[in-house]
Scaffold this active site. Structure first.
Site, PDB file in Angstrom:
ATOM      1  N   HIS A   1      -4.059   4.341   6.604  1.00  0.00           N
ATOM      2  CA  HIS A   1      -2.977   3.848   5.741  1.00  0.00           C
ATOM      3  C   HIS A   1      -1.611   4.151   6.355  1.00  0.00           C
ATOM      4  O   HIS A   1      -1.391   5.234   6.906  1.00  0.00           O
ATOM      5  CB  HIS A   1      -3.059   4.515   4.363  1.00  0.00           C
TER       6      HIS A   1
ATOM      7  N   ASP B 277       0.830  -1.223   0.000  1.00  0.00           N
ATOM      8  CA  ASP B 277       0.000   0.000   0.000  1.00  0.00           C
ATOM      9  C   ASP B 277       0.865   1.275   0.000  1.00  0.00           C
ATOM     10  O   ASP B 277       1.664   1.486   0.903  1.00  0.00           O
ATOM     11  CB  ASP B 277      -0.875  -0.075   1.272  1.00  0.00           C
TER      12      ASP B 277
HETATM   13 ZN    ZN Z   1      -8.120   1.082  -0.465  1.00  0.00          ZN
HETATM   14 ZN    ZN Z   2      -9.191   0.459   2.702  1.00  0.00          ZN
END
Ligand code: ZN
Ligand code: ZN
Length: 583
Positions: A400, A226
């Protein structure tokens, strides 16, 4: 020429048997391989954009799909969502063995109703992700019998075709998020999904560092990680700290409180529930999304609110202002969502009063700033006190990983090859640069459609397949030609001319011209009269090829005359539609 020998973008030689790379010390490393790729990876979405995540992994002639998401429009052309163009999968539909969901966010599950129209395959996911996915599917007309949902638990391996898959717990802004460890023959691919390292998440399910380290010890061929927050230094922060900040704000309120949040963040919903109970407030959910999320989370045992905590919207009047806490969806200023309607005072269940407090426990997704800022202005005009991330940074943290957490993931897994995912091209390249600086031997930033071929010799870009995004409204596709027309109409407006003619093409009534979105009332009459005169002149002086000109011929002459006139008289170039009526 160097460019004939080397694909400069990806750092691979065009002779596919030879590859080079620079090691962290800057030395050129050349390797040769005669192997054909064991695994191919194709992103249909999510590489080069935030949203629409969908990755196909292909081995032994079978395909596994990781996530199937949507993205949201930033222009107002009447598009609900975009989903990836699934033609690549459709053409290989007999070989697709399943879809695996990393978690239940829309950018990972929202495309399922569109993909499952053309593929009949099982969908694997956590209870929560599948709960949300099935809501979406039922909403779009699927019957429960048509969908094959296969729930998994973290730590339990399952098979899909030639792949063995192990979900590993990661923390994120939604419960039951997973990284996926996908094994095939001697290859181990780890897809992080969306993740962060929250040392003390409210649900007690931190990212399973121990398991990730073990997997790293066993050897990771490829890590897909990510990239969303590659520009953010340090750590993303803990969700529990948001709970404390919200508690401070809400417990100090003397009036009604509205909390705007991404309602898929069940951790936060649960904390707001605890705060409400501690402050003696009852919760009312405004917005379909908030209600769906609470329903699914409750069904999966992730939310356990006492039955008397919730007050339905139509009974809001029975609760005193100081006893009321509203949870509302629509933090991005979506026009039909609860928060927007509250800001315009058009919500059927509630009108806020001066001194009421709105807490926006969210961030503004890039592109949505104007809508959010308009919404906040409306609340301020009503005298509502607005607390948001700018005025109180503690009331939201990202789901995130920031750079320190992204580094941690790489250090735990120590992959041979690194490919950043979930980001714009800037995010992917910056994350790639970061991985290189951490000594990952092979790093490649790729875009949607580029076929990555993984072999024991490393990774390279093979073909490029056609990818794209499909606009939808209310579940149906909107063709690019329709969107183009909408764009043109939005910019230039429309002129409609109606002509009544006889068999020889002579007008039997004066032409009727009207416009929308072109002229203001003051100028309209003069400009339209002038344009009609020009149409009459053009048609009477035009030497048609035959005695009896076709409708098409008449329409073309009239259309040109209208366009020329409006351009000359008003410098406008609206879309022009001509109707011919025969008498
Ligand atoms: Zn996502
Ligand atoms: Zn997500």
């Amino acid at each position: 020429m160097l460019k004939d020998l080397v694909d400069l973008k990806h750092g691979v030689l065009l002779d596919r048997a030879i590859r080079f790379r620079f090691n962290p010390k800057g030395h050129l490393i050349v390797t040769q391989s005669s192997e054909s790729p064991a695994i191919r990876l194709v992103a249909l979405g999510g590489l080069g954009e935030i949203g629409m995540n969908c990755l196909a992994i292909e081995a032994a002639g079978k395909l596994l799909v990781i996530d199937c998401g949507v993205s949201f429009p930033h222009t107002d052309l009447g598009v609900d969502v975009y989903h990836p163009d699934f033609s690549y999968l459709e053409r290989r539909r007999d070989r697709v063995v399943g879809i695996v969901l990393t978690h239940g966010h829309e950018d990972h599950i929202g495309g399922l109703p569109y993909l499952l129209r053309v593929l009949d395959v099982p969908v694997h996911g956590s209870c929560h992700a599948l709960g949300l996915a099935s809501e979406r599917l039922l909403e779009r007309g699927f019957s429960p019998r048509q969908i094959r949902l296969m729930p998994f638990s973290v730590g339990q391996r399952f098979e899909a075709g030639p792949f063995s898959i192990e979900p590993v717990r990661v923390s994120h802004s939604i419960p039951e998020a997973c990284a996926l460890v996908i094994r095939h023959q001697r290859f181990t691919i780890v897809h992080t999904g969306d993740f962060k390292f929250d040392p003390d998440p409210p649900d007690g399910h931190a990212t399973d560092e121990e398991r990730l380290r073990q997997i790293g010890d066993e050897g990771v061929s490829l890590l897909l990680s990510d990239s969303t927050n590659i520009d953010a230094e340090g750590m993303s922060g803990s969700e529990r700290s948001v709970g404390r900040a919200l508690s401070d704000v809400i417990s100090a309120c003397e009036t009604r409180v509205v909390v705007g949040l991404f309602s898929s963040n069940v951790h936060r919903l649960r904390m707001v529930g605890e705060i409400a109970q501690a402050c003696g407030r009852k919760i009312t959910l405004l917005g379909r999304s908030a209600q769906t999320q609470v329903r699914v989370a409750t069904r999966c045992g992730l939310l356990n609110w006492p039955s008397d905590l919730l007050i339905p919207p139509d009974l809001l009047g029975s609760v005193g202002q100081r006893q009321s806490l509203i949870i509302a969806s629509g933090t991005q200023g979506e026009p039909m969502a609860a928060l927007s309607r509250l800001s315009f005072q058009t919500h059927p269940a509630l009108t806020l009063a001066p001194k009421d407090v709105l807490v926006l426990s969210s961030r503004v997704i890039p592109g949505n700033d104007p809508a959010v800022s308009r919404m906040i202005s409306n609340f301020i005009r009503q005298g509502v006190s607005v607390v948001h991330r700018v005025t109180n940074p503690s009331i939201h943290v990202s789901g995130h990983a920031h750079r320190d957490e992204q580094r941690r993931m790489i250090e735990l897994l120590r992959p041979s090859v690194f490919v950043p995912v979930h980001g714009t091209l800037h995010h992917l390249h910056r994350h790639a640069e970061f991985a290189r600086s951490l000594g990952v031997p092979t790093v490649m930033a790729a875009e949607n459609g580029e076929v990555l071929e993984l072999s024991s010799g490393g990774i390279r870009v093979g073909d490029v397949v056609e990818v794209g995004k499909i606009a939808t409204y209310n579940g149906d596709e909107l063709l690019p030609s329709v969107l183009k027309q909408r764009e043109y109409l939005g910019r230039h407006g429309v002129a409609v001319l109606t002509l009544a003619i006889d068999a020889r093409g002579r007008m039997i009534f004066p032409p009727w011209l009207s416009t929308r979105g072109v002229l203001d009332d003051m100028e309209e009459r003069d400009v339209l009269n002038g344009a009609v005169e020009n149409v009459v002149k053009a048609l009477s002086s035009w030497s048609f090829s035959e005695q009896n000109p076709s409708d098409q011929e008449v329409m073309e002459v009239a259309e040109r005359a209208v366009q020329r006139s409006l351009d000359g008289l008003s410098s406008r170039r609206p879309m022009t539609i001509v109707h011919v009526v025969r008498a």
